[in-house]
Design a protein around this motif. Sequence first.
Motif, PDB file in Angstrom:
ATOM      1  N   GLU A   6      -3.768  -1.497   0.487  1.00 59.93           N
ATOM      2  CA  GLU A   6      -3.546  -1.372   1.886  1.00 59.93           C
ATOM      3  C   GLU A   6      -2.064  -1.434   2.481  1.00 59.93           C
ATOM      4  O   GLU A   6      -1.831  -0.642   3.648  1.00 59.93           O
ATOM      5  N   TYR A   7      -1.094  -2.122   1.939  1.00 61.79           N
ATOM      6  CA  TYR A   7       0.165  -2.152   2.336  1.00 61.79           C
ATOM      7  C   TYR A   7       0.978  -0.925   2.050  1.00 61.79           C
ATOM      8  O   TYR A   7       2.225  -0.677   2.181  1.00 61.79           O
ATOM      9  N   LEU A   8       0.376  -0.267   0.888  1.00 66.40           N
ATOM     10  CA  LEU A   8       0.990   1.193   0.700  1.00 66.40           C
ATOM     11  C   LEU A   8       0.668   2.290   1.604  1.00 66.40           C
ATOM     12  O   LEU A   8       1.039   3.395   1.325  1.00 66.40           O
ATOM     13  N   ARG A   9      -0.173   2.148   2.486  1.00 66.99           N
ATOM     14  CA  ARG A   9      -0.560   3.166   3.555  1.00 66.99           C
ATOM     15  C   ARG A   9       0.589   3.429   4.259  1.00 66.99           C
ATOM     16  O   ARG A   9       1.443   2.503   4.827  1.00 66.99           O
ATOM     17  N   LEU A  10       0.636   4.522   4.833  1.00 67.52           N
ATOM     18  CA  LEU A  10       2.092   5.235   5.624  1.00 67.52           C
ATOM     19  C   LEU A  10       1.773   4.399   6.965  1.00 67.52           C
ATOM     20  O   LEU A  10       3.000   4.159   7.419  1.00 67.52           O
ATOM     21  N   ASP A  11       0.553   4.406   7.282  1.00 68.97           N
ATOM     22  CA  ASP A  11       0.653   3.663   8.939  1.00 68.97           C
ATOM     23  C   ASP A  11       0.961   2.147   8.880  1.00 68.97           C
ATOM     24  O   ASP A  11       0.979   1.471   9.962  1.00 68.97           O
ATOM     25  N   ARG A  12       1.098   1.680   7.826  1.00 71.94           N
ATOM     26  CA  ARG A  12       1.402   0.147   7.515  1.00 71.94           C
ATOM     27  C   ARG A  12       3.125  -0.002   7.469  1.00 71.94           C
ATOM     28  O   ARG A  12       3.436  -1.211   7.465  1.00 71.94           O
ATOM     29  N   GLN A  13       3.573   1.046   7.107  1.00 70.01           N
ATOM     30  CA  GLN A  13       5.098   1.237   7.008  1.00 70.01           C
ATOM     31  C   GLN A  13       5.921   0.849   8.163  1.00 70.01           C
ATOM     32  O   GLN A  13       6.128   1.674   9.245  1.00 70.01           O
ATOM     33  N   ILE A  14       6.745  -0.150   8.373  1.00 68.51           N
ATOM     34  CA  ILE A  14       7.678  -0.548   9.512  1.00 68.51           C
ATOM     35  C   ILE A  14       8.800   0.533   9.460  1.00 68.51           C
ATOM     36  O   ILE A  14       9.210   1.220  10.694  1.00 68.51           O
TER      37      ILE A  14
END
Length: 158
Positions: A6-14
């Motif tokens: 889940e943390y490797l999803r593009l939409d989770r990247q600051i």
Amino acid sequence: MASTDEYLRLDRQICFALNSASRAFGGVYRTLLKDLGLTYPQYLVMLVLWEATEDEGPLPVKRLGERLRLDSGTLSPLLKRLEANGLVRRERSAADERSVTVTLTDSGATLKDRAAGIPRRIAAATGFDLEEIESLRTRLEHLTTALDEWEKSSPAGD
């Protein structure tokens, strides 16, 4: 709690959110600065020079680069273009031939009046009130400082 995937999803990247916002700002600035004949990086140079003229007078290119976080390879073409457009003047320092200072021309100083409405128009484009803008700017400055400190203290390759 989110999974590792889940943390490797593009939409989770600051970093992606910041990059997307930066690109969106670029589009707004491109539109607003067109009438001034400036690109966004040139506008940043002019902002520093307008400020320096009030406080310091001619500004060494090295100091200008430090303020903008730009190396001389990036800054020199910007200054060359601004000089060709009659907005700045570059001169070798009489005290130190290795140092080049940048000064606004009368045209460059006058452009400040035409640029005065840009920050207000940018603020309006964000949809944020002034308190939200100031809070975000402060948080981004803290983020930049933290990332700079991490980079300085992190061993290469970590």
